[in-house]
Structure formats: structure tokens, C-alpha cells
Design a protein around this motif. Structure first.
Motif, short mmCIF file in Angstrom:
data_model
loop_
_atom_site.label_atom_id
_atom_site.label_comp_id
_atom_site.label_asym_id
_atom_site.label_seq_id
_atom_site.Cartn_x
_atom_site.Cartn_y
_atom_site.Cartn_z
N SER A 130 1.47 6.03 6.44
CA SER A 130 0.19 5.84 7.45
C SER A 130 -0.64 4.56 6.70
CB SER A 130 -0.66 7.02 8.00
OG SER A 130 -1.08 7.40 6.65
N VAL A 131 -1.31 3.92 7.82
CA VAL A 131 -2.46 3.09 7.32
C VAL A 131 -3.67 3.08 8.13
CG1 VAL A 131 -1.02 1.15 8.66
CG2 VAL A 131 -2.41 0.35 6.79
N LEU A 132 -4.55 2.99 7.47
CA LEU A 132 -6.02 2.82 8.16
C LEU A 132 -6.33 1.40 7.91
CD1 LEU A 132 -8.10 4.21 9.73
CD2 LEU A 132 -9.05 4.94 7.56
N ALA A 133 -6.52 0.83 9.12
CA ALA A 133 -6.68 -0.93 8.98
C ALA A 133 -7.96 -0.92 9.70
CB ALA A 133 -5.61 -1.68 9.82
N TYR A 134 -8.88 -1.86 8.90
CA TYR A 134 -10.16 -2.64 9.53
C TYR A 134 -9.98 -3.90 9.39
CZ TYR A 134 -11.42 2.00 7.65
OH TYR A 134 -11.81 3.40 7.39
N GLU A 135 -10.17 -4.84 10.49
CA GLU A 135 -10.14 -5.92 10.87
C GLU A 135 -11.44 -6.56 11.40
OE1 GLU A 135 -7.14 -9.63 12.48
OE2 GLU A 135 -6.37 -7.46 12.59
N ASP A 165 -5.81 0.45 4.28
CA ASP A 165 -5.84 1.76 3.16
C ASP A 165 -4.27 2.44 3.43
OD1 ASP A 165 -6.43 3.65 1.48
OD2 ASP A 165 -8.15 4.48 2.75
N TYR A 166 -3.61 2.45 2.52
CA TYR A 166 -2.23 2.90 2.82
C TYR A 166 -2.19 4.32 1.88
CZ TYR A 166 1.30 0.10 4.99
OH TYR A 166 2.16 -0.31 5.86
N THR A 167 -1.33 5.25 2.87
CA THR A 167 -1.16 6.40 2.33
C THR A 167 0.46 6.58 2.43
OG1 THR A 167 -3.30 7.47 3.00
CG2 THR A 167 -1.60 9.05 2.58
N GLU A 191 -0.93 6.08 -3.07
CA GLU A 191 -2.23 5.39 -2.68
C GLU A 191 -2.12 3.91 -2.85
OE1 GLU A 191 -5.89 6.90 -4.17
OE2 GLU A 191 -5.45 8.79 -3.48
N SER A 192 -2.05 3.12 -1.74
CA SER A 192 -1.93 1.59 -2.06
C SER A 192 -2.81 0.87 -0.96
CB SER A 192 -0.77 0.80 -1.93
OG SER A 192 0.13 1.48 -0.83
N SER A 193 -3.39 -0.42 -1.27
CA SER A 193 -4.02 -1.14 -0.53
C SER A 193 -3.89 -2.36 -0.54
CB SER A 193 -5.86 -0.78 -0.92
OG SER A 193 -5.92 -1.27 -1.99
N VAL A 194 -4.28 -3.00 0.83
CA VAL A 194 -4.13 -4.53 1.21
C VAL A 194 -5.46 -5.08 1.53
CG1 VAL A 194 -2.82 -6.31 2.12
CG2 VAL A 194 -1.62 -4.15 1.40
N LYS A 195 -5.93 -6.21 0.87
CA LYS A 195 -7.10 -7.00 1.25
C LYS A 195 -6.82 -8.39 1.55
CE LYS A 195 -9.48 -5.62 -2.29
NZ LYS A 195 -8.62 -4.73 -2.95
#
Length: 856
Positions: free
Chosen positions: A629-634, A656-658, A682-686
Motif C-alpha cells: 500500500s502507498v499513502l500519497a500526498y501531492e 509513504d510505502y508499506t 517501510e520505504s518512501s518516495v519524494k
């Protein structure tokens, strides 16, 4: 099967028959709209599409002030991001659009070539040729044909559920839409990275036809054409086809004059549009493709020794079981054409290992019914088949160190969606619906490693020289979903958005690893070796095709992996995934002075779990990765200036990746390091994206786009590609996510005479370094490479493409020369490891040619 083949060849032939056509129906290429088509409509889609009509009910946006020269005004691009046609500049989504004429002028014939034009979209070729697309750092690297991607792909909203189906879809298109960021509420759970929609050119109300021919380097010959027009009142057709032929471009390092990479592809599409009344419309689409030639071979760049502390064959010092022929084979030169491949295999005998004989066929029906002035009910029905038969040389050598001489695959997919969309002129715009899909996938992958240390080690220690392994994966997948999306215009400045989707999915899987030769093995009787290592039973023969993976947990060898077999017994891996999730999206758009759009979105998306198709000596290697799952803010801004002659767009995002699904390594007690599919906790992309499109003068369109990515693993401990265990990967770059990417392009089409225009275009694209495996920026302790400082790195590269020619001002004909990778940059998109070897898969070298097109 013969029906599909005939359809493809007939489609190509009928397209070529366009020479006998008559009338002109296209927008003149020399007009402002025609000139704009050669650019890339990134983010705002700032240039007009020749065939992309403004959505019904949408008014063409006017700038607050008209430009001094209205011919400089950038046009309107329509996208279907919300499953209805909308002007991209009026909705708070981030997308890229490339028009059909741009694809033709730049000779972009596949999605991997299109990816070079779109910052944030990266392409990697798996060893078996399966395409892997990563969008904004979100992708799923999996070599099997039956793994759902993180970037979903569609043709006119009909899904191509697996990336391998998209290989030859980019022909006779109106445009390509690339929607960035999670698209889960409207496009499903497997769109955490985004969605790509191929919009096919549609049947026309008036007769039109066209043909395009290309000749280029490596004896490249391409012919495409289409015929379109009315059959009867309310009934139109379009038939299009394309054929691609070319000689091999890779050169053998051990056999002078021998080449590989021959191309033989055929594509066809036939459509019928039927409108029995003003309120009812149907579109029937038959399309498909066939590829015959040869698969690309790897480039041998390093020796990959197994960790001496792991695995049965490695109980003696490192190098004790190395094949002298491998040790004597020189590494490939830093040249895209340098490679090698095997001319025989232990499975098929004499015969070139790299070959391909794959086919895809799709039939779809779209029905739209207008319910008075309330809205429209849409039904989408699709059936897709894919058949695979191919061989791949993975090690890039004339030896069988790690070849895949035969892969057999079959996919059958069915999709049904029903949705309702109300009147787009309503201040509250609704889309609600449901869909159902089934996918049946089977794949048999046979691996030949006769020259590897595994064969020599088992033969020397136990008299059991393993050399062939077949992995069979049979999956029965289904899902259903209910979704809704709403846009509410609070006033003429503010729009609120929201979406919700519930998805339920199931996957029943059986995986079997076997030796296809059984007792007929040339070195003597094959014995049920694996299980005896743990059960203590005597060696006994087994039959060809019998499942030989052991019921042992390879990371805790005292434990079992499944409960339906006794400890140490061999058999098939049988399991099911039963998952559900709720995707959602919230957002707001704010329009300022009619020229500026501010937007902010937050969304939650999911990608379904997956079973790997890998060689596994123990059954726990086949344990699936559960859904991620990913929680994305844009947030972003789209601004029009200079009376519509300048478009500037800026977007920033954080993901915000799970439980991200990622291929990593496992230390197997029998073979050493082998592949395994893991969930990264846990991982993340900015990232940031910026795009500028300008028309400084009527005949010149310039586009510049840049993407910055910071994609990192935040928490995970595992094994690297060399078998080094206990590595803390926190802060490590996610594979296939270059930090910097940019594209700069220009298209100049001034009038030379009253009937002739110049056609000139150039594109410069760049991507920075990335890696091909987790932790790949540091060489494992088991790697021996004399000429490569970073074995698993993918170096940054710059590509320059250009076109130069002339076209008729009325758009009837066009003639131009083109070049791709003009600087002959040596670059590669992937690096893969075997038992004893590491190989790269290089991009194409410099190519050039001439293209002629004519419309009637």
C-alpha cells in the motif's frame, strides 16, 4: 490461432491498400495545431492534438488576455484521467500526453521508446524480455508474465493486465496518456504508480486513408497504414496494420559475422463504430500482434562466485568447481553491439537459443447509453489472450552458464466494467461503477546451467550433475470492485474531489520445480536427491516432471515450509492469496484569475500480492509477497501566461510505502544465493516535477521537463546479490529510480513555400545513475570484475534524437530523415546475475533512417 494470425496479416495488408484512397481528412500539418503535435504534452498537455477533440460540454479555456499573436496560443489536450474526457489544464491531475503524429515523426514504436520522452517514467528489460515500467519511483520488477504491475496499462480503458501484453501496442494511436501517481479509485488496485492509456485512432465519418514506410540502419523496414470511413448511415470502420522487419544488431564476440536481434513483428487492429440512435453508441475492437525474430542476449561483464559459506556445492574452496571455459571467456566490450549467445542447449539440442514466437489477441466492446440529459451508462467488455514461446540467452556467453532455452506461457483474461457518469456540465460530476476480472496464467520456464558451478559441484561431490530445471507456475486469479468518484464545483474557483473503491481479489497458485530429463539424464540415473539431504532416506529415482522442491524453510532448515507434506519431502507448492482493500482519494482544485490552477491531493492505493516464478530448491521460496500500500500526498500548480503562449507546471509529491514488493536474495542451503520475493516493511518516495511549454513564434514549440526523485528503503534487513547476509538496507536507493531525469525538445515547422513546410525536431533526454538490485551501488564480496567498478549500477546517460524533412502544408504527405541515439551513447537498462555470471542488457546503438508518409 490461425484466425488471429490472419487478422494480423490482413490488418497490415489493408493498411497498405491505403494507396488507393481519395480524400484528405486530417488537420493540415502546417497549421498551428499540426505544428504542435510534434511536441510532448507533458503535465499540462500544452500542445493541441490533431485528432484529440475537446470533450463535449467543455469550453475551450480562454486566457484572461489574448496573446498579441493568437497563432502562438497553445492548444487544448483532452485526457480521460477521471474516466470522462476533460481538458487537462482544468483538472488537478498530473499527466503526460504524446500525440499520434509525434509518435510517427519520432518513430516511437513501443512503450520503452516512449519512456525516453517522459521524465519520471523508467523502463527496464527483464532477462526474458518482460518489460518493467517504473513511474515516479514506483514499479514492480518481476520477470514472470503473470505478475500484476504497479503501473497499469490500458487500450481505450480496456486493461492489458500484464506488461508483456503491451509490447507492440503503440501503433495507429490518437495519443498516449500517462497518468502519474496512484490511480486506485478509478483504475484499480494495481495502479499505485500510475496508469498508461493507449488511445487508438477511431473510425471516421468521412473516408480517409494513409500509409507510412520507413527504411533504416540494420536493414530496418517498416510499413504501416490505415483505412477508415463510413459503411452505412451510423456505421463506420477503421482497419490499421503495421509490419516491422530488421536484421540482427548484436555481434558475437566468439563467431565473427554472426549476429543476433532480428526483428519480425506484425500488428493489426480492426474497429467498427455503430450508432443506432442519438443516445446509443457501440465500438467493437479487434487487435493483436505477433513477434517472431530473436530475443536480445546479455553482455557478460563479471564473474559472480557463490558465497563459500553457503550451499552444498560450495563446501570446498571458492573456485573449486568453476568451468575453465567460463573463466577463459573475456568480458564484453563497452559497446552496445558486443555480446554472445549459445547455438545449442541441453533441452532442445542444436539451434540458436535466442528466439521468439509470441502472440497477443484482444477483442473488446464498448457501449454508451445516454439516459436522457441525466448522464451516460458505459459498459466495457474485454477478452485478451497471450501465447508465449521463446528462448533467452541471459549470460551473454557462447556457453550454457545461465540460459533459458524455452519459456512457454499462456494467459487468458476477461474484464467487465459497468459505470454511470452524469452530465459533465453539472457542478456535481459523478462516476460510479463496478468491474470484474479473471486471469488464468500458466508459464513453464526451463533453465540450462550445464556449464555452471552448480552442475560441476553436484556432479563432483555426489555424482549428480544437475544441469536443467523447469519451473511451472499456474495461477487462477479473479477480482471484483465497486468504485465511485465525485467532483463538486463549490463556485467558479473551487472544486472539491473525492473517490472510494473497494476491491476483493483471489489468486490460487500451484508452483512446481522439476528436472525435465528425469532418468534419461546423460550422466546416469537421476535420483530423488533433494529430499534425501534432509529426510535421510535412500536415493531413489524419480520421473521427469516430478516436483523436487523440498519442504524445508531455507532460512530455518529445522522447520517445514508447508503443512501438507512431511519434513524433507518434495512436492509442489500450493497456496492461495485472498485479499481485499479500500482505496481512496481526497483533493481540491483552486482556479486563480482563469490562468492559474492550484491543486492538492491525498490518496491511498494498493497493489495485490504476488507469487514469484523462480527456481527454488525449498518450498518457502515460493511464499507470496502480500499486498503493498502507498499513502500519497501531492500538490501542484498549472499556470498559463503570455496570453496562452506559455504553460508552466510544477508538482511535488511524497509517497509513504508499506510492504513494497521487491525481488531480493535468499541464502539457500543447497544452491547458495537464489531469488526470493519480499515485502519491504517501510520505504518512501519524494519528488518534484517541473515542465515548461512555450510557443515563442507561431512555428516553434519548445518543451522542457524535469523530474527529481528520492526513493529510499526506510527499513529492511536482508541478503545482497552476492549472498552477503544481514545487510541493513535502511537508506538504500530503490532499484530503477534515477534521481534526476529531464527531456528538452523542440519542433520547428516554418513555411518554405506556399505549399511546403520545413519539418525539424530535436529531443535531448537524460537520466542519472540508478541500480538494478537492492544495495547494488556496492559490489558484493563474491563478485570478480576487472573492468567494471560497480557491477550492479546502471550508469546515467544522455540520448539525442532528431528529425529533418519537409511536409506538404495541407498535410497530405511528409518525408524526413531521423536519427535515434545520434551520439551512439552506450547505456543499459538492467543488470542480472546468474550462478557464476553477471550480465547487462544494453540499449540500442545509433540508428537512423528515412520515413515517407502519405494520406488520401
Amino acid at each position: 490461432m490461425s484466425i488471429r494470425k490472419n487478422m494480423l496479416f490482413i490488418g497490415t495488408a489493408l493498411g497498405a491498400m491505403a494507396w488507393s484512397g481519395a480524400a484528405v481528412a486530417e488537420e493540415p500539418a502546417g497549421s498551428p495545431a499540426g505544428a504542435a503535435e510534434a511536441g510532448v504534452e507533458e503535465l499540462s498537455g500544452a500542445e493541441a492534438e490533431g485528432q484529440g477533440a475537446q470533450a463535449e460540454g467543455d469550453a475551450t479555456p480562454e486566457s484572461a488576455s489574448e496573446p498579441a499573436d493568437s497563432s502562438r496560443k497553445l492548444g487544448v489536450v483532452v485526457v480521460t484521467a477521471n474516466k470522462r474526457e476533460q481538458n487537462l489544464n482544468e483538472v488537478g491531475v498530473t499527466a503526460a500526453v504524446i500525440g499520434g503524429p509525434s509518435l510517427e515523426q519520432q518513430n516511437l514504436t513501443s512503450l520503452d521508446q516512449i519512456a525516453t520522452r517522459l521524465p519520471s517514467l523508467s523502463f527496464a528489460k527483464a532477462p526474458n524480455g518482460t518489460p518493467v515500467y517504473t513511474l515516479r519511483g514506483v514499479g514492480f520488477y518481476e520477470t514472470s508474465i503473470g505478475a500484476y504491475p504497479s503501473v497499469s496499462i490500458y487500450t481505450d480503458e480496456i486493461p492489458l493486465p500484464f506488461p508483456v501484453m503491451s509490447t507492440h501496442t503503440a501503433f495507429d494511436l490518437e495519443r498516449v496518456e500517462v497518468l502519474k501517481g496512484p490511480q486506485g479509485t478509478l483504475f484499480g488496485q494495481n495502479a499505485t504508480g500510475g496508469a498508461i492509456n493507449f488511445i487508438a485512432a477511431k473510425p471516421s465519418d468521412e473516408f480517409e486513408a494513409g500509409v507510412t514506410a520507413t527504411y533504416g540502419r540494420f536493414e530496418q523496414r517498416e510499413l504501416s497504414g490505415y483505412v477508415s470511413g463510413p459503411i452505412a448511415d451510423g456505421l463506420q470502420f477503421r482497419v490499421a496494420g503495421r509490419a516491422e522487419l530488421a536484421d540482427g544488431w548484436q555481434k558475437s564476440s566468439s563467431r565473427p559475422g554472426d549476429t543476433n536481434g532480428e526483428v519480425e513483428n506484425y500488428m493489426g487492429r480492426a474497429q467498427l463504430a455503430f450508432e443506432p440512435s442519438d443516445s446509443l453508441r457501440f465500438l467493437f475492437n479487434l487487435n493483436g500482434w505477433a513477434e517472431k525474430g530473436e530475443t536480445q542476449s546479455g553482455q557478460y561483464i563479471a564473474q559472480q562466485f557463490q558465497n563459500e559459506n553457503i550451499g552444498v556445492p560450495y563446501m570446498l574452496p571458492v573456485g573449486a568447481f568453476r568451468d575453465p571455459a567460463i573463466l577463459a571467456t573475456p568480458f564484453a566490450a563497452d559497446n552496445a553491439r558486443a555480446s554472445d549467445w549459445s547455438l545449442s542447449s541441453n533441452l532442445l539440442g542444436p539451434g540458436k537459443v535466442p528466439f521468439v514466437d509470441n502472440e497477443m489477441f484482444q477483442a473488446s466492446l464498448r457501449a454508451d447509453f445516454d439516459v436522457g440529459t441525466i448522464g451516460t451508462i458505459t459498459s466495457l467488455t474485454g477478452y485478451t489472450e497471450f501465447d508465449q514461446r521463446q528462448g533467452n540467452d541471459t549470460d551473454g556467453m557462447a556457453l550454457n552458464a545461465l540460459d533459458v532455452p524455452l519459456t512457454l506461457g499462456d494467459i487468458e483474461s476477461f474484464f467487465q466494467e459497468i459505470r454511470f457518469a452524469n452530465d459533465p456540465a453539472n457542478p456535481i460530476r459523478l462516476v460510479v461503477g463496478a468491474n470484474y476480472s479473471t486471469d488464468k496464467v500458466s508459464q513453464d520456464v526451463t533453465i540450462d546451467y550445464a556449464n555452471s558451478s552448480a552442475t560441476l559441484g553436484f556432479g563432483s561431490l555426489f555424482g549428480f550433475p544437475l544441469s536443467l530445471t523447469t519451473v511451472s507456475n499456474s495461477q487462477d486469479m479473479s477480482s471484483y470492485a465497486f468504485f465511485g468518484n465525485v467532483e463538486y464545483d463549490v463556485n467558479d474557483k473551487v472544486t472539491l474531489k473525492g473517490g472510494l473503491r473497494y476491491t476483493k481479489s483471489e489468486n490460487d497458485t500451484t508452483i512446481c520445480q522439476s528436472d525435465p530429463e528425469g532418468p534419461a539424464y546423460p550422466f546416469g540415473n537421476v535420483l530423488k536427491f533433494f529430499g534425501t539431504l534432509y529426510s535421510g532416506d535412500a536415493f531413489v529415482p524419480y520421473s521427469p516432471g516430478e516436483c523436487v522442491s523440498i519442504n524445508v524453510d531455507s532460512e530455518s532448515p529445522a522447520n517445514t515450509a508447508v503443512d501438507y507434506l512431511a519434513y524433507g519431502e518434495t512436492g509442489a507448492y500450493i497456496n492461495s492469496l485472498d485479499e481485499d482493500n479500500v482505496s481512496w482519494k481526497l483533493g481540491a482544485d483552486y482556479r486563480f484569475n482563469g490562468d492559474v490552477l492550484l491543486y492538492a491531493n491525498v490518496s491511498k492505493g494498493y497493489k495485490t500480492g504476488s507469487f514469484p516464478t523462480i527456481t527454488g530448491s525449498t518450498l518457502n521460496q515460493y511464499v507470496p509477497a502480500r499486498q503493498e500500500s502507498v499513502l500519497a500526498y501531492e500538490g501542484g500548480i498549472k499556470a498559463t501566461s503570455l496570453g496562452g503562449a506559455l504553460q508552466v507546471n510544477l508538482a511535488g509529491f511524497y509517497y509513504d510505502y508499506t510492504d513494497k514488493q521487491l525481488r531480493t536474495k535468499l541464502n539457500d542451503p543447497t544452491f547458495g544465493q537464489l531469488d526470493v520475493l519480499r515485502n519491504i516493511p517501510e520505504s518512501s518516495v519524494k519528488g518534484v516535477e517541473v515542465e515548461v511549454t512555450a510557443r515563442p513564434v507561431e512555428d516553434l514549440v519548445v518543451n522542457a521537463a524535469y523530474t527529481y526523485l528520492d526513493a529510499k528503503v526506510d527499513r529492511f534487513i536482508g541478503t545482497n546479490a552476492g549472498g552477503d547476509p544481514g545487510i541493513d538496507f535502511s537508506g538504500t536507493e530503490i532499484p530503477y529510480t534515477p534521481e534526476n531525469q529531464f527531456v528538452i525538445s523542440g519542433n520547428y515547422t516554418p513555411s518554405l513555400t506556399s505549399s511546403l513546410n520545413l519539418l525539424a525536431g530535436v529531443t535531448v533526454s537524460y537520466q542519472s545513475d540508478t541500480i538494478a538490485t537492492l544495495g547494488g551501488n556496492i559490489n558484493p564480496t563474491t563478485v570478480n570484475a576487472t573492468s567494471v567498478s560497480c557491477v550492479y549500477c546502471i550508469d546515467g546517460y544522455t540520448l539525442v534524437d532528431a528529425q529533418l524533412g519537409v511536409e506538404a502544408s495541407d498535410g497530405r504527405w511528409r518525408a524526413f530523415i531521423w536519427g535515434k541515439n545520434i551520439g551512439d551513447e552506450y547505456y543499459w537498462s538492467n543488470v542480472v546475475s546468474g550462478y557464476d555470471t553477471v550480465a547487462r542488457f544494453a540499449g540500442n546503438p545509433r540508428t537512423f533512417g528515412v520515413t515517407l508518409s502519405y494520406t488520401f
